[in-house]
Each structure stands twice: as C-alpha cells, then as structure tokens.
Write a protein that holds these residues in place. Sequence first.
Motif, PDB file in Angstrom:
ATOM      1  N   ASN F 103      15.296 132.613 -19.043  1.00 17.96           N
ATOM      2  CA  ASN F 103      14.336 133.716 -18.917  1.00 17.96           C
ATOM      3  C   ASN F 103      14.474 134.420 -17.574  1.00 17.96           C
ATOM      4  O   ASN F 103      14.430 135.646 -17.495  1.00 17.96           O
ATOM      5  N   ILE F 104      14.644 133.647 -16.514  1.00 22.14           N
ATOM      6  CA  ILE F 104      14.810 134.273 -15.190  1.00 22.14           C
ATOM      7  C   ILE F 104      16.116 135.080 -15.154  1.00 22.14           C
ATOM      8  O   ILE F 104      16.152 136.214 -14.686  1.00 22.14           O
ATOM      9  N   VAL F 105      17.171 134.475 -15.682  1.00 17.66           N
ATOM     10  CA  VAL F 105      18.457 135.186 -15.758  1.00 17.66           C
ATOM     11  C   VAL F 105      18.274 136.506 -16.499  1.00 17.66           C
ATOM     12  O   VAL F 105      18.771 137.558 -16.067  1.00 17.66           O
ATOM     13  N   SER F 106      17.533 136.459 -17.594  1.00 22.87           N
ATOM     14  CA  SER F 106      17.268 137.644 -18.389  1.00 22.87           C
ATOM     15  C   SER F 106      16.607 138.725 -17.553  1.00 22.87           C
ATOM     16  O   SER F 106      17.014 139.884 -17.569  1.00 22.87           O
ATOM     17  N   GLN F 107      15.584 138.333 -16.821  1.00 21.73           N
ATOM     18  CA  GLN F 107      14.848 139.301 -16.001  1.00 21.73           C
ATOM     19  C   GLN F 107      15.743 139.884 -14.908  1.00 21.73           C
ATOM     20  O   GLN F 107      15.696 141.070 -14.610  1.00 21.73           O
ATOM     21  N   ILE F 108      16.546 139.030 -14.292  1.00 23.81           N
ATOM     22  CA  ILE F 108      17.443 139.504 -13.230  1.00 23.81           C
ATOM     23  C   ILE F 108      18.457 140.495 -13.800  1.00 23.81           C
ATOM     24  O   ILE F 108      18.699 141.566 -13.227  1.00 23.81           O
ATOM     25  N   CYS F 109      19.010 140.163 -14.962  1.00 26.43           N
ATOM     26  CA  CYS F 109      20.002 141.052 -15.571  1.00 26.43           C
ATOM     27  C   CYS F 109      19.374 142.375 -15.992  1.00 26.43           C
ATOM     28  O   CYS F 109      19.984 143.431 -15.880  1.00 26.43           O
ATOM     29  N   LEU F 110      18.137 142.317 -16.474  1.00 27.02           N
ATOM     30  CA  LEU F 110      17.452 143.547 -16.871  1.00 27.02           C
ATOM     31  C   LEU F 110      17.312 144.503 -15.695  1.00 27.02           C
ATOM     32  O   LEU F 110      17.239 145.719 -15.874  1.00 27.02           O
ATOM     33  N   HIS F 111      17.262 143.957 -14.476  1.00 30.85           N
ATOM     34  CA  HIS F 111      17.170 144.813 -13.290  1.00 30.85           C
ATOM     35  C   HIS F 111      18.541 144.999 -12.642  1.00 30.85           C
ATOM     36  O   HIS F 111      18.638 145.252 -11.446  1.00 30.85           O
ATOM     37  N   ASP F 112      19.575 144.842 -13.428  1.00 28.67           N
ATOM     38  CA  ASP F 112      20.956 145.101 -12.981  1.00 28.67           C
ATOM     39  C   ASP F 112      21.471 144.119 -11.947  1.00 28.67           C
ATOM     40  O   ASP F 112      22.436 144.414 -11.237  1.00 28.67           O
ATOM     41  N   GLY F 113      20.822 142.974 -11.835  1.00 29.45           N
ATOM     42  CA  GLY F 113      21.392 141.902 -11.029  1.00 29.45           C
ATOM     43  C   GLY F 113      22.263 141.057 -11.948  1.00 29.45           C
ATOM     44  O   GLY F 113      22.094 141.066 -13.172  1.00 29.45           O
TER      45      GLY F 113
END
Lengths: 293, 293, 293, 293, 293, 293
Positions: F103-113
């Motif tokens: 879930n954290i990975v998902s959120q980071i990727c959603l913000h282009d990280g």
Amino acid sequence: MKDVNMLIEALPYIKEFHHKKIMIKYGGHAMIDEAAMASTARDTVLLKYVGMDPLVVHGGGPEITRAMDKMGKEPKFIKGLRVTDEETIEIIKMVLVGKISTNIVSQICLHDGKGVGVSGKDACLIRATKKAANKVKDDETGEEELIDLGLVGEVKSINAGLLEMYTDNDLIPVISPIGVREDGTTLNLNADIVAGEIASEINAEKLIILTDVPGVLRDPKDPNSLIQKIKLDEIPKLIEEGVITGGMIPKIETCVTAIENGVQSAHIIDGRKEHSLLLEVFTTEGIGTMIYK
Amino acid sequence: MKDVNMLIEALPYIKEFHHKKIMIKYGGHAMIDEAAMASTARDTVLLKYVGMDPLVVHGGGPEITRAMDKMGKEPKFIKGLRVTDEETIEIIKMVLVGKISTNIVSQICLHDGKGVGVSGKDACLIRATKKAANKVKDDETGEEELIDLGLVGEVKSINAGLLEMYTDNDLIPVISPIGVREDGTTLNLNADIVAGEIASEINAEKLIILTDVPGVLRDPKDPNSLIQKIKLDEIPKLIEEGVITGGMIPKIETCVTAIENGVQSAHIIDGRKEHSLLLEVFTTEGIGTMIYK
Amino acid sequence: MKDVNMLIEALPYIKEFHHKKIMIKYGGHAMIDEAAMASTARDTVLLKYVGMDPLVVHGGGPEITRAMDKMGKEPKFIKGLRVTDEETIEIIKMVLVGKISTNIVSQICLHDGKGVGVSGKDACLIRATKKAANKVKDDETGEEELIDLGLVGEVKSINAGLLEMYTDNDLIPVISPIGVREDGTTLNLNADIVAGEIASEINAEKLIILTDVPGVLRDPKDPNSLIQKIKLDEIPKLIEEGVITGGMIPKIETCVTAIENGVQSAHIIDGRKEHSLLLEVFTTEGIGTMIYK
Amino acid sequence: MKDVNMLIEALPYIKEFHHKKIMIKYGGHAMIDEAAMASTARDTVLLKYVGMDPLVVHGGGPEITRAMDKMGKEPKFIKGLRVTDEETIEIIKMVLVGKISTNIVSQICLHDGKGVGVSGKDACLIRATKKAANKVKDDETGEEELIDLGLVGEVKSINAGLLEMYTDNDLIPVISPIGVREDGTTLNLNADIVAGEIASEINAEKLIILTDVPGVLRDPKDPNSLIQKIKLDEIPKLIEEGVITGGMIPKIETCVTAIENGVQSAHIIDGRKEHSLLLEVFTTEGIGTMIYK
Amino acid sequence: MKDVNMLIEALPYIKEFHHKKIMIKYGGHAMIDEAAMASTARDTVLLKYVGMDPLVVHGGGPEITRAMDKMGKEPKFIKGLRVTDEETIEIIKMVLVGKISTNIVSQICLHDGKGVGVSGKDACLIRATKKAANKVKDDETGEEELIDLGLVGEVKSINAGLLEMYTDNDLIPVISPIGVREDGTTLNLNADIVAGEIASEINAEKLIILTDVPGVLRDPKDPNSLIQKIKLDEIPKLIEEGVITGGMIPKIETCVTAIENGVQSAHIIDGRKEHSLLLEVFTTEGIGTMIYK
Amino acid sequence: MKDVNMLIEALPYIKEFHHKKIMIKYGGHAMIDEAAMASTARDTVLLKYVGMDPLVVHGGGPEITRAMDKMGKEPKFIKGLRVTDEETIEIIKMVLVGKISTNIVSQICLHDGKGVGVSGKDACLIRATKKAANKVKDDETGEEELIDLGLVGEVKSINAGLLEMYTDNDLIPVISPIGVREDGTTLNLNADIVAGEIASEINAEKLIILTDVPGVLRDPKDPNSLIQKIKLDEIPKLIEEGVITGGMIPKIETCVTAIENGVQSAHIIDGRKEHSLLLEVFTTEGIGTMIYK
C-alpha cells in the motif's frame, strides 16, 4: 514559516523538469542592479538544488558603454551604424568576461552554487564567422553602399560537450557571448541569439530570457494586457498586427528558432520582479510570456 | 627535415613526465610580447600532446598599470605602500580575466590546444583571506603604524578537484590569480605564489616560472654565470651571500615551498629565449636554474 | 642539445595522429639485424609515448629457414611449390611465437614500452581457413594438377576486441602471423596480409610496412627514383608499366585493400635506414612510398 | 544422462570458489600426452564457466630435451651441474612459448575457453635475477668452487596487474615460466616456483600442482598410502621422517610459501588420472594431497 | 563422490546459457509441497552459480483459496464466473507477496542465493489494464450479458530496467503476478502469462513452466507418451487433434507468444519430479516438453 | 500561487541535506488513515525530488490485530506476555509485506516516486537472532520463570549494500521489519528499532519517527508544552524527571543509539498533522522534538 504548501505546489514542476537543462539569459535590470542580480543568482542556484541543470548566458549593454566612456573610447559610427573596431572588442571582452561574468559567478557561489565563468573562446566553445557587411542606401545619392560592422559575428557552431562537462560535474556555466573566428580573433555576438543557439544545441527544456518588460503586451501601454501564452503559429499574425514590435522582434525570433530546434518552451519574463524566474518555472500561469509549439 | 634525433633525445623526458602535471607560470616578456606569448603557448600545447598535463597561471603586471592609466585611475599609496581599493581590484579582474587570460586561451586554441580560462573565483577555485595590515615605521615620529593594503589576499585553499576535471578532459586551464574571500569579495593575489600553491595541491611534477632573467646568476652582471642546479639546502647560504637577492627571493621561496610540499623540481627560466620551456623540460642541462630536493 | 626545433616540426603530426592506431609490419633487415630491431622497437615506443597506439605484426623469413636447417628438416616441394607439413608448422610456431615475437617484446620493454606477444591463436585472434589447392600445369603433359600447399591459410576474421584490450591498457601487441582453423590446427599466414587485415579491422590510421627497399622506385636500378606518393587510382597503370613488379605487387595489393577498408594511408619504407619509421610518420615528404586515397 | 546429483554435490564448491582465482601448474603427464592435455584443458575451461578464475603455468621438461636433441645441441655440464647457456635459453624460449604454451592455448580454445599465451617477458610479467653461483666441492682436491649455472633465475617480482587484465576480460592466461632480467636477457625459471609466486601475488584461493604421482604417500611403494591432508605445521616432521623426500621437497616448499603468503590451500595431484583437477576441486576428500594452514 | 562426468556432460549447456536469462514459472506441486519448493529453489540457485541469470515468477492457487476460507471470505460468482472484488484482491496480495514470495525468497537465501521479492507494483514493474467484461449468454433468455470480472487485469507493459538492476547485482528476483492500474489499484494477473510477458521483454533465453504434468502427452492417459519437442508450426494441428487440450492450451499459447517475441525455447515440465529443472536445462533430451521455433 | 518565498526559505535545508539519506519510520495515524498515508507518501517523494534519499520503514500494529481477528487466530499469552507462534508470524508477514508495504509503495508510485517493497528477508537484508527468553516472577510462588516469547528477534546485521543499490537507482525502499534467522525462519522485529539500526548502518543524516503525539511534552496533558530540541546528554535527566515516560522511552532510546552511531539528528513528530514531515525537514523550529548531539 509553518506553511509548506508552496513546496507541494512546486512538486509537479520539480518532477517535470528533473535533470532537464534550463538556459537562462540574464539581461536588463538583472544585470545592472546588484540586488536584482543577487536575487536572480539565488533563484538559479535553487533550480540546481531541486534537480534541474541551469546554464546562464549574460548580456553586457550599459556596462560596456560605461567602460568605453571611462577609457575615453568613443563609439564609432559609419552612416549611422555602430562599428566594432579592435579597441572596442578588447573593451567588450574585458567587461563581459572580466567583470560581468565574474560578478555573476560570485553571486552564484555566494548562494552555494558552483558557478564557473566560460567565455565563448574557452576550448572554442562558440565558433563564429564575421557578419556580412550591411547594405546601406545613401540618402543623397540613392546609391547602396556596403558598411562593414567590424568585429561582429554570427554563431557557426557550439561545443556542446564542454557545457555537458560542466553540468555533469554539477557546475553552473556562466557564458560570455563572444565568439572565436577561424583565425583566432574575437567577435562580438548578440547574447539573446547565443542563448538560443546553445539552448538548441544542448537540447534545453526551456529558454528563459530576462528582460525589463513584463513580456509581450497586447497593448504596450497597458501592463495588464500581458499575453501569457503564444503558440508558435500565432506569431506571424502578432507581428503583422504590430503587437510584437521593435526590440521584441529579434527576441521572439530567437525563441522561435530555439523551439523549432527542439527546445520545449521559450519564456520572456520581467527580470525586475522579484523571483520572476521561479514564478515562471514553478507556477502554471507563470509571470511572463511563454512561447510553445 | 631529415633529422629525428631530437625526438629520440627527448624520449627519456617524455617517458619520465608521462601523465605528470606541469605547472607553468607565464610572466615577464612572455606576457607582454605577442610573438613570445604565441611561442610559449605553442610549447605548452606540445607538452600536452606528448602526454603531460600542463596547467598555466599567468601574471598581470604592466597590462594592469596600462589599463589603470587609460581609465584615469591613479594608483593609491599610503606611506609609500601601494593600496588596492575596490576600483583597482575591479580593473585588475577585467585585465587578468577578461584580457590576459582570454588572450592566452586564444593562443593555446590557435595551436590546437584546448585552453580554458579559469579565474580563482570559478567554483571557489582559490579561497583567500585578506592579508594582515603591514607595520610601517613613520620616519619622522618613529612610531609604527599599521597600513591596510586593501584587497590583497593570501591563498587559503585550492579546489584541486576542479583542476582535475579540466586535465582529465584534456583541457589546459589558464588560471587568473585572484581569490575569493568568505564574503565573496575578490582579492588580488601574487601570481608566483598562486602557481606554487596550486603545484603543491595538485601534486605537480614540476613548477616552471617564466621570467625575464636567465635564472639565478652567481654574478648578476655576468649572464654566463648561471647556476644550473641548486639543491634545496644550498639556498640559505646563497641568500646570505647575496647571490639570491631582491625580486628573486620571493620567487625562490615559492619554489622552496612547492618542493617541500612534494613538487619534484622547480625551475626559473628565461621566457625571452625561444623554446626556453621545451629546452628546460627536454634537455638534461636545461636552460635556466632548477631547484630540487 | 640546444635545439628543440625538431619537436616543433613534429607537433602537427603528433596532433594529427593523437590516439590513432598505427599498424607496423616488421620485416626484412629490421627482423634480422639486432641493432636494427632495437632501433625500430625504440621508435615504436616513441610513437606510443607521444600519444599514438602502435601495433606490431612481424614476419619470419630467414629465421624459419635457419631453424629448419638446424633441426634437419628439409623443405618439401611438390612441383616446385613449397608445402607446409605438420612438422614445418610446428617449427614455424616455435620460431615466430617463441623466438621472434619474444625478441621484439624484449626490445620494446627495454625501451620502456609495454610489449606483449600475441599469437594468432590467442583467444582465436585470427581465425583462418585453409588455402585452396593451387592449380599447376604439368610442363610435360600440359595437364593441370591441384597441389595442396598444406597448412597454409587465409584470414577469415580478426578478434579486434582482444587487440583493443591491449591498446586500451597501454600495451603494444606484437602479433605473430599464424591462424587457427575451425578444428584448432595452426595455419601459416602471410605477415603482410595479416598486418593489412588487422589494420582494416581495427580502423588503423596508418599501415606501415618495413622492407629492405627504399619504396616503389620508378627505375628499380636507380635508388633516387623513389615515388613518394601514389594515389590509389594510379596503381593499375604503375603495375601495367612494370614499375610495380615482382614481390612488390602483393605488398601493394595489401596496401590497396587496407585503404579501401578505411585505413587512411599505407606506407612501404626502408627498414634498413635508421629512424625510417619516425621519418615517415613525422615528416611531410617521408622517406618511402605512401599510398593514399 | 538422467542424473544431475553430481551438479548438486558440486554446488557448495562452486559457491565457495565463486570469482576466486585458481592457479594450476600443468606438469608431467598432462604436458606430454595429448589426450591428457586436452582433458586437463577442458577441465580448466569448466572451472571458468562455473564462475572461477583459473590461471595456468606450464612446465617444459621432456619437450626441451627433445628439441635440443633435434637441434644437435648437447646439454652442458660443469662438475655435474647442468648449465644454461645462451643457445639453450633460446631453445627453451622456443619450446615453452612457441610450442607448449600455444598447444595449451589451442586446447583451451577448442573447448570454448579464451586461452591466451603469456610469457614472463610480456610487459615484464616476471622480473627475475640471476641465480647465485652454486658452491661445489671438488671431489679430488676437496676445494670448493663456484659454478655459475648460467641463465637460470629467481623470481623478483610479478606484474599482477597484467594478469588481472586477463582474468577481468574472461581470458585464461597460460604462463610460460621465463623471466626477464634488468638488462632484458631471458632467464630460465622453475615452473613450480613461478606458479607459487604468482598464486601468492594475485591472492589465489588455490594452487594446484599436476604431477605424475598420486600425492604425498606415507609409503612411497604403496599408492594406497596417500595422505589426503597435511596441516602446515606437520610438514617439518614429515620431511624429517623421510615421508616427504626427493623431488617432492621443492614442490612442498613452494606450497608452503604460497600458503604463508595468503593462498588458502595448495594441492599436489595426479595429472594422469582423468578429471583429477575436477575431483580435487569439487569433492571433499579430493584425489591428491592438500596442504592447508 | 568420485564421478565428475556429469559436470563434463553439463559443460556444453553451461557454456551455451552463460549470462543468459532463464525465466522460471514456479507452479503446482513446487508451490505447495515444502520439500519440492526447497529443491526447486536450490536448483534455481545452482543455475545462478554456474553463470546463468534465473528469474522467478510464482503462482498462487490453493494458498489463496485456503486464506479466503480462513478469513471467511466466500468466492463470488456471477453467472458462473468468478469475480475478484476489492476484499479478494487484498487477500490475494497478502498471500502472493506476503506469504508465497517471501517463502520462495527464504528458500533461495537458505541455499546461498540472493533472492529478492518483487511485486508487480514495485516501481510499477507491471502496468496493467482491467480486463474487458466477458460476454455471457443467458441460457434461458438467450440474451448476451456483459459480466465484469472485477479486479482482473492484462499486462500492458513491463519495467525491464528494474529487473536488469536485480540481475546485474547478482540477485534473483521472485516476482508476484499482480499489476498496477493507471489509478494505482491492484489487478490480479495470470502468472503464466506474466512469466511469458517478462521473458519476452527481458530477452530471456528460456521460459520454463513448472506444472504437475509430465508435459504434453500424446495420450493423456499414458505418461509414457510424452512429446519431447514441438516445433512452433506443429501446434495448431496438435490443438486441432485434441492432443493439446483444456488447461494446457493457455500455457502453450503463452509459450508460443514468448517464442514469437524472441525467447529461444519454452518448456513445460513436471515440477513434481526431483531436479526436473536441472534435467531440462542440462540434458539433451530434457524431461518435459520443449517448444521451439 | 504568486508566492515562491517558501521555496526560498526551504533552500538552505535543500542544500544542507543534498544527497543525504533520510530514514523515515511510518507509524501510528500515518499507517491507518489512508489520506494521511497518501499525504506522507507525497511528502516523501518530494524529499526525493529535491535531492535527498528517503528510505521508509513501516510498522504494523492494528492491521495485524485486525487480520488475526479475521482469521480467527487468538493472540497467545503466557504469564501475561504475548507470544509469537508460527501461525502468528505467518500472519504478520502477510500483513506487513503483502498489505502495508504494497500500500505504501502504491501511494509513493501514485506520486511519481519509485517505491519498492523490501522485506527484511530479501537478500538477507536484516539478519536477526531470537530474543532471549524473558524472566517473569510468578506472583504466587515468587519464583522466576523464563518465558520464551517465540518468534521475536533482535537485529544482528544489516545488508547496507542492498539499500544502496536502491537509493543509487533513485528508488525509495519501503522496508518491512522482519528478520531472518540463521536457519531461515522469520522473526518479528520492532519497527522503530529496525529504523534506527538501518539509519546507523547507512549513515543516514536524519531518523524521523512518525507518531501520534506532538513529540516530547514537558507536561503530557499540555500539547503546548512541546520540547523542540533535546541534547543527547539531557535525556537521562528527562527520563528521571518522568518527562520521557512509557512508550516514549524505547523510541527515545532508539534515537539515542542512532545518534551515537553517527546519525546527525533524530526526530519524533506528529504524523497526524499534515505535512509534518516537510515542516520538520524544511523549517528551523520544526514541528516535533529533535534529538541531537
């Protein structure tokens, strides 16, 4: 400060221009007023620290005239056209490379950027050819005459590899707009055009020209009539209508050429407004006029 | 030419100094006479092409005085000591960085070397501190007074990494001897000392100082009395005996410091003789005076 | 020595061939006479030190005959054609790789070059195929017969990467002209052709063939009738006219092929003259015959 | 084949020696019998492919005698000691470098390994000094005499960097045990000692010496009395007891020196047994004698 | 063990697949039985140690059902089709990424491989789109209806660079077959297809699918009727004849696509047989069915 | 937005932490509330884009309890101490690695990280040992008993190289706090301690622990009594005085250890406040409590 929202708002731009080259032409007010130059230098350093690769080209203008005055060198005119003789080019070199460039470097370093002065002669950065003589009509005789403008040149090629060495080493090159002719003599160059040519050659993302006007105004007398965005193909009509006029024309032409050569956008902004550079880069509406494809 | 023996004779030196750094201080005649500068530049390029890494520091001297004259700026003296005020340092910068450095770069590039002008301010290459005020005795009152020499500095540290970037990229840096103070102001520096300090910092093999004398002469009036080699520990006696004297003393001191910091040899040679640089590097007896450990 | 003018004269050539590969075929006198070999080796090392990348291919000739004599191995002929049997190829390998190559390496190392012996079998440097049998007409019967020359080969491919490993590590490869067949057997190769093929494959700037003649002579009896330069398209006529003749023809053909494959120039020079290699590389007129496009 | 268990059993060894250097001395049977050499070469290539870095040093022995016979060169003895004169060293070079080394390279390449012949003279791989003269007592007079053994040397230093260049490029160096003296002359070296010295210098994991005996036997007459493992400190006692004796003593001393210089283990194995190399590396009990710390 | 012949027999395969990427789909028995998983993991590590680059994609199957049971989550069906709702995908993620992947990583690390779990969401490894709704005919009304299968996806693109980072660092990536949609939601993917798509994208040499059948059987009831090799163009006929049928069809289709995209061969093997992976890679006949072009 | 002053204010911090590693422990609210997690992820990505290297360790807490509830697994207690049995660690793994981390990975990727989930088992990132059994006094008998807490561990070593691979490739590792024991079994670890240990091992500049309290409060009941900065040596007194108490003690101890191991500062901040992460990094006063040396 308890408000970091600006950082959040800047994030999309920081992402978009990550590791992109931003060519900035320092001119006008930002070259004359010390506080303005310091502020512009700090903004340039900020671009570097948030991950972009800024490069600076500077102009000279009033400083050159002042130095010539001081040295008792009178400008030379033939048929109303200013001519650059050897003594003049020598003064131009001293002012551009020895004075203005080192001052900008100083300001950048004071803000923890690693500025490095680079003249167009360093490792033949800018190879140039002498400008062709101008045709001038004699008002009385009506005959055309060729007037040689002296040591004034046109950019022939750019040593992009040298500039990449600087940006790859996290340095900010501060480029003086002089060129070197085949035989080694120095030629005076138009700083806007040099900025545009380098921007094209190094595949810059943006070309930003700092001026002393708000940008392109629909009504030159009304500073609120700023045109924020101009698409490339609207430009001929704007020139025809007299909206783009006078000294703005060559600047716009420089922008057009840069964009046609792959630069994503060109910006004409008001260097007199504080943080105009940052506002142009980090906000949607910007502060000046953006030209795009 | 049907004689390649010189190449064969040069080979041992070419081998010995392969990939070694050679710090050359341009001064005297080689800075004034254009043909001499061109010749020195070509010799410098030759060192590069046969595999060494030459770096150049240049002085300023007469050019600065001339520029000050032209600009109507009178030198300022307090109690007989020359003082560098803000206007003067501004002129020094213009002459060193804008005129002399670009001219040397020009000459190097004309001979297919990749010269690059580097001022002591670029990426804070030379950090400096203001020189302490000089104590001067008032002849009349006999009282000591502290005279502030103004914007004159002493080298504090060298950014050797920047210079390595240049040599690693096959560029020949041409360094202007100005320094940057903590607060960003420019300080005037002694070019010999700058050459020596950089030579130490970058682990140069040789420090070569071009002058207008044949080297250290046992009898100053007899140019045939040249001392070809001086061992470090012979120097105090030579000073005591008055063989090393006057303006030669600081040059020799610079050489001594450099050698004590690891430079293999220091050379004082006559820049007025053609190819003095090559003769000193490529021949056993050399042409000037060599200081060694 | 007080004359460095030769260095100055050599500079344009040093610049031009900077980091360029120079393929040198050692042959004739330079392979037999020890002093000549030493001198050639030293000249080769000099090329390395002034920035070029020399590679050496050597021949064998008289040494092989001498070794065969010593071992009591008589040359084998069929219908007048020399045939290379297994015993012969074994002796050839020993002489080329074990004797001549190590001797050249020795000489190069003695002059501070880093010579390394490389046989065509190392990492399959030279893959070869067996030469097709020769058609020979029986003088008496008039019938054609196919004569198998034995273990004689033709170059099929070159492992250029291996040679680059050597030059990238500042080593001077000394290549023995033997090839390896698909099944691992060794094949004898013509050294001139090997030099030419490798020069093509590694994009050498020059191919220089050391011989025992001054070059191509317009009148073979007059050593002063040397033709200094031959353009590629003049060659057919020179062969037709009988100027290029006998053993010179295959050498010239090797040069032609190399140039057609991108080598800039090929040179046939007299290895008996001291420093012929340097004189050819570092002077305009050269000393032998240059073939160019 | 439906049995991959051997692979599974080998896995721990493959892991343990991953990217480790294995120095293998080819000798005895493995140098004489062609099938044995082919088999050993294949095993060496296998070590490479499963991730180790094998290096080969080869001996010469009978081949040299045979070549000397063929060339009608009689061995020279003084007071019963064999002396290596110039003619002999020339033959040794031809046999080692030109014959044996190229044959091993051939075999390695046939099994898709990238073998490269390297003589001790290449880039001064093995610098050597002449062995001191031997003291010999005259049986009749009882006087001691110094007998100069001629061109026989002792290893002085190893150019480990050259060997790393080979292993880093996935090549398998095949090293001929000759050395180069300061003055460039070739010296004959003991191959076992060369293998040991190189193993030490390159930080090899293992030194493996292929011989014609099963290893160290407790009872030389009983091949079943093999001692599988010997701890370093047991060796003096084994020599004292006469278990290690004759020609085995110098081999063991080479092993001891190598281990004292950091090699993890040294192995004396029977090159006559098929796959002895693999059995020694990939099995716990091994096949010969292992010396360890 | 005194038998290293298997190593010798494996050598040609070790050579052929040196530094080649081998994509292995873990499934069936090898995912359920702990001993089988351990054995497969060890075999995978062995591939790494002998020089190949294995990558693993795993399935989930029974573990997911078991976890759903435990959590009291009943599978949801619409018109007989299983639908993946948000709660289900959450359980799938936990089982695939948190349980199965970490278990495989554990087994790989226990055998000294450097396994690393990678989900399709990591750095957007697998971008996916939602599968189009299925058309289903209502048996009663005969009308077609679109049934949305929920969070089930199709591979859109693979971030091959991420996987190269792992293999370049000698890590073995263990990939969980979930994808990330534009909006960040997780989609369930077919593991076989993911393995095939990645194999194509990274230019794998082989795609190996571990199943619970011996391969493609000519007669499904006769395990001895295994077809060892199938050429790509024979497949349509085999499907038509009913030889390839049922659940084997999508697996074969995955293989076909992979081969059409450049994978050299695809293998369907029996994960229940010990060392099936090694037997398939290291033997000519293999153990299962190989599809090739 | 017409205000870029915040960027200017942030510049000194951006400079100071350029290319520095920032270890962030996600916990409390920021792990539970989806909007809070999204906001924290975006702030983390911002740190990356302005030039820092953030790494994330996450906790688990309530999610684990919830998952155990759902699976009908009752927490096990012995003498009041919670014990982690095999079934529990299996659930912990699924929740930490399969749910929270993705879930954290998902959120980071959603913000282009470029977030990447990394469990402590990946390439043995976190090697751990089982915690020693706790001594517990039986209230009735007064006897001490050793209670084994089960699969709970202590960090033994960190594979810092793996984490550097991620940061060097511009990835943001999201680390799940589980460890791997010698025998491969998984051990549950305290997330705060894991964050501290990794921060020490990778030479992080900062350790930031997100909690649900404002920081260390002088008076726990008064949220305005925040202590902004605590020097390391003041801590013992603060514990003694009862200012630092309860669950805050282990967090502070983790901070102390990290700083003693070279981390420059440790921060305990309120993850419930928006942008608390940015406010702590980019402002002088910060928002929580900073511990420093």
